[in-house]
Design a protein around this motif. Structure first.
Motif, PDB file in Angstrom:
ATOM      1  N   THR A 196      26.640  49.276   2.703  1.00 26.96           N
ATOM      2  CA  THR A 196      26.717  49.852   1.482  1.00 26.96           C
ATOM      3  C   THR A 196      28.380  49.383   0.672  1.00 26.96           C
ATOM      4  O   THR A 196      28.087  49.449  -0.524  1.00 26.96           O
ATOM      5  N   GLN A 197      29.197  49.425   0.659  1.00 23.48           N
ATOM      6  CA  GLN A 197      30.302  48.831   1.023  1.00 23.48           C
ATOM      7  C   GLN A 197      30.606  47.858   1.702  1.00 23.48           C
ATOM      8  O   GLN A 197      32.244  46.778   1.640  1.00 23.48           O
ATOM      9  N   ALA A 198      29.755  46.660   1.748  1.00 26.09           N
ATOM     10  CA  ALA A 198      29.912  45.221   1.786  1.00 26.09           C
ATOM     11  C   ALA A 198      30.727  44.280   1.174  1.00 26.09           C
ATOM     12  O   ALA A 198      31.303  43.731   1.606  1.00 26.09           O
ATOM     13  N   GLY A 199      30.507  44.810  -0.232  1.00 23.16           N
ATOM     14  CA  GLY A 199      31.154  43.705  -0.936  1.00 23.16           C
ATOM     15  C   GLY A 199      32.717  44.070  -1.387  1.00 23.16           C
ATOM     16  O   GLY A 199      33.027  42.995  -1.074  1.00 23.16           O
ATOM     17  N   TRP A 200      33.239  44.901  -0.927  1.00 21.91           N
ATOM     18  CA  TRP A 200      34.637  44.862  -0.239  1.00 21.91           C
ATOM     19  C   TRP A 200      35.138  44.795   0.648  1.00 21.91           C
ATOM     20  O   TRP A 200      36.013  44.067   0.348  1.00 21.91           O
ATOM     21  N   LEU A 201      33.909  44.937   2.130  1.00 17.02           N
ATOM     22  CA  LEU A 201      34.243  44.238   3.291  1.00 17.02           C
ATOM     23  C   LEU A 201      34.506  42.844   2.898  1.00 17.02           C
ATOM     24  O   LEU A 201      35.799  42.098   3.373  1.00 17.02           O
ATOM     25  N   TYR A 202      33.426  41.929   2.370  1.00 17.23           N
ATOM     26  CA  TYR A 202      32.999  40.786   2.175  1.00 17.23           C
ATOM     27  C   TYR A 202      34.561  40.003   1.172  1.00 17.23           C
ATOM     28  O   TYR A 202      35.404  38.948   0.965  1.00 17.23           O
ATOM     29  N   VAL A 239      38.674  49.836  -2.865  1.00 17.35           N
ATOM     30  CA  VAL A 239      39.621  49.064  -3.100  1.00 17.35           C
ATOM     31  C   VAL A 239      40.960  49.573  -2.986  1.00 17.35           C
ATOM     32  O   VAL A 239      41.574  48.750  -3.002  1.00 17.35           O
ATOM     33  N   LEU A 240      41.280  50.476  -1.493  1.00 20.95           N
ATOM     34  CA  LEU A 240      42.774  50.352  -0.778  1.00 20.95           C
ATOM     35  C   LEU A 240      42.594  49.228   0.158  1.00 20.95           C
ATOM     36  O   LEU A 240      43.585  49.025   0.897  1.00 20.95           O
ATOM     37  N   TYR A 241      41.199  48.565   0.449  1.00 26.67           N
ATOM     38  CA  TYR A 241      41.451  47.979   1.717  1.00 26.67           C
ATOM     39  C   TYR A 241      41.837  46.578   1.327  1.00 26.67           C
ATOM     40  O   TYR A 241      42.105  46.351   1.983  1.00 26.67           O
ATOM     41  N   LEU A 242      41.411  46.352   0.054  1.00 31.52           N
ATOM     42  CA  LEU A 242      41.907  44.813  -0.155  1.00 31.52           C
ATOM     43  C   LEU A 242      43.319  44.910  -0.536  1.00 31.52           C
ATOM     44  O   LEU A 242      43.965  44.007   0.335  1.00 31.52           O
ATOM     45  N   PRO A 243      44.184  45.770  -1.015  1.00 31.05           N
ATOM     46  CA  PRO A 243      45.789  45.469  -0.633  1.00 31.05           C
ATOM     47  C   PRO A 243      45.869  44.994   0.735  1.00 31.05           C
ATOM     48  O   PRO A 243      46.821  43.952   1.058  1.00 31.05           O
ATOM     49  N   VAL A 244      45.771  46.042   1.475  1.00 29.15           N
ATOM     50  CA  VAL A 244      45.541  45.305   3.179  1.00 29.15           C
ATOM     51  C   VAL A 244      45.345  44.252   3.359  1.00 29.15           C
ATOM     52  O   VAL A 244      46.346  44.119   4.552  1.00 29.15           O
ATOM     53  N   ILE A 258      43.862  34.669  13.237  1.00 27.83           N
ATOM     54  CA  ILE A 258      43.662  36.125  13.007  1.00 27.83           C
ATOM     55  C   ILE A 258      43.820  37.371  12.035  1.00 27.83           C
ATOM     56  O   ILE A 258      42.817  38.040  12.592  1.00 27.83           O
ATOM     57  N   ALA A 259      44.412  37.184  11.619  1.00 29.58           N
ATOM     58  CA  ALA A 259      43.997  37.846  10.184  1.00 29.58           C
ATOM     59  C   ALA A 259      42.595  37.992   9.476  1.00 29.58           C
ATOM     60  O   ALA A 259      42.356  39.192   9.379  1.00 29.58           O
ATOM     61  N   PRO A 260      41.941  36.668   9.139  1.00 33.59           N
ATOM     62  CA  PRO A 260      40.821  36.966   8.894  1.00 33.59           C
ATOM     63  C   PRO A 260      39.353  37.899   9.778  1.00 33.59           C
ATOM     64  O   PRO A 260      38.343  37.995   8.981  1.00 33.59           O
ATOM     65  N   VAL A 261      39.976  37.705  10.830  1.00 37.67           N
ATOM     66  CA  VAL A 261      39.306  38.386  12.147  1.00 37.67           C
ATOM     67  C   VAL A 261      39.226  40.051  11.943  1.00 37.67           C
ATOM     68  O   VAL A 261      38.439  40.880  12.874  1.00 37.67           O
ATOM     69  N   VAL A 262      40.453  39.801  11.720  1.00 35.73           N
ATOM     70  CA  VAL A 262      41.465  41.619  11.849  1.00 35.73           C
ATOM     71  C   VAL A 262      41.132  42.231  11.148  1.00 35.73           C
ATOM     72  O   VAL A 262      40.467  43.726  11.397  1.00 35.73           O
ATOM     73  N   VAL A 263      40.687  42.454   9.896  1.00 35.95           N
ATOM     74  CA  VAL A 263      39.860  42.970   8.642  1.00 35.95           C
ATOM     75  C   VAL A 263      39.336  43.698   8.913  1.00 35.95           C
ATOM     76  O   VAL A 263      38.786  44.449   8.421  1.00 35.95           O
ATOM     77  N   PRO A 264      38.166  42.826   8.592  1.00 39.22           N
ATOM     78  CA  PRO A 264      36.853  43.223   9.159  1.00 39.22           C
ATOM     79  C   PRO A 264      37.112  44.304  10.102  1.00 39.22           C
ATOM     80  O   PRO A 264      36.440  45.221  10.033  1.00 39.22           O
ATOM     81  N   ILE A 265      37.321  44.057  11.332  1.00 38.65           N
ATOM     82  CA  ILE A 265      37.426  44.850  12.254  1.00 38.65           C
ATOM     83  C   ILE A 265      38.043  46.619  12.027  1.00 38.65           C
ATOM     84  O   ILE A 265      37.339  47.805  11.914  1.00 38.65           O
ATOM     85  N   ALA A 266      39.572  46.262  10.797  1.00 38.90           N
ATOM     86  CA  ALA A 266      40.038  47.242  10.711  1.00 38.90           C
ATOM     87  C   ALA A 266      39.181  48.608   9.978  1.00 38.90           C
ATOM     88  O   ALA A 266      39.128  49.102   9.394  1.00 38.90           O
ATOM     89  N   PHE A 267      38.701  47.692   8.469  1.00 40.88           N
ATOM     90  CA  PHE A 267      37.851  47.795   8.080  1.00 40.88           C
ATOM     91  C   PHE A 267      36.518  49.262   8.283  1.00 40.88           C
ATOM     92  O   PHE A 267      36.516  50.591   8.183  1.00 40.88           O
ATOM     93  N   ALA A 268      36.291  49.235   9.169  1.00 39.45           N
ATOM     94  CA  ALA A 268      34.980  49.962  10.165  1.00 39.45           C
ATOM     95  C   ALA A 268      35.953  50.864  11.083  1.00 39.45           C
ATOM     96  O   ALA A 268      35.613  51.405  10.722  1.00 39.45           O
TER      97      ALA A 268
END
Length: 126
Positions: free
Chosen positions: A88-94, A31-36, A51-61
């Motif tokens: 298991t958290q792929a929904g938030w990631l996507y 949930v906190l990942y979404l506003p970031v 660059i934003a769509p590339v960076v955010v999944p890396i930051a999630f990991a």
């Protein structure tokens, strides 16, 4: 500091805070990942929009490291926890990545339209 490094650092802090305050709840982390994601897509410079769509999944990991726990805490246990958490958290990631993509595309379209308008105004009319 680049937007990618900043986003990764923010998600690492979010992961550490989630572990400390919420007992490593992966749902709270998601949930906190979404506003970031949204803020990253809004704050990135015009020249680095894609660059934003590339960076955010890396930051999630990166931020998932303190949240993902498995077993006794050895290296293999931590790796297995990361794989499980990412699966298991792929929904938030996507969802967060999709939000960043949409915001970036809207910003890009608005920027291209503004440039086209200014070019149209500067052209001599016949």
């Amino acid at each position: 500091m680049g937007s990618g490094l900043f986003c990764g650092a923010v998600m690492l802090v979010v992961g550490l805070l989630t572990e400390a305050l919420f007992g490593a709840s992966q749902t709270v982390y998601g949930v906190l990942y979404l506003p970031v994601c949204v803020l990253t897509a809004l704050w990135v410079r015009e020249g680095n929009l894609f660059i934003a769509p590339v960076v955010v999944p890396i930051a999630f990991a990166v931020g998932m490291v303190p949240v993902a726990k498995e077993g006794e805490g050895g290296a293999l246990d931590r790796l297995m926890g990361m794989v499980t958490a990412l699966a298991t958290q792929a929904g938030w990631l996507y969802g967060g990545t999709l939000a960043a993509c949409v915001i970036v595309l809207v910003r890009r379209v608005r920027r291209v339209r503004a440039v086209n308008r200014s070019l149209a105004r500067s052209r001599p009319r016949p």
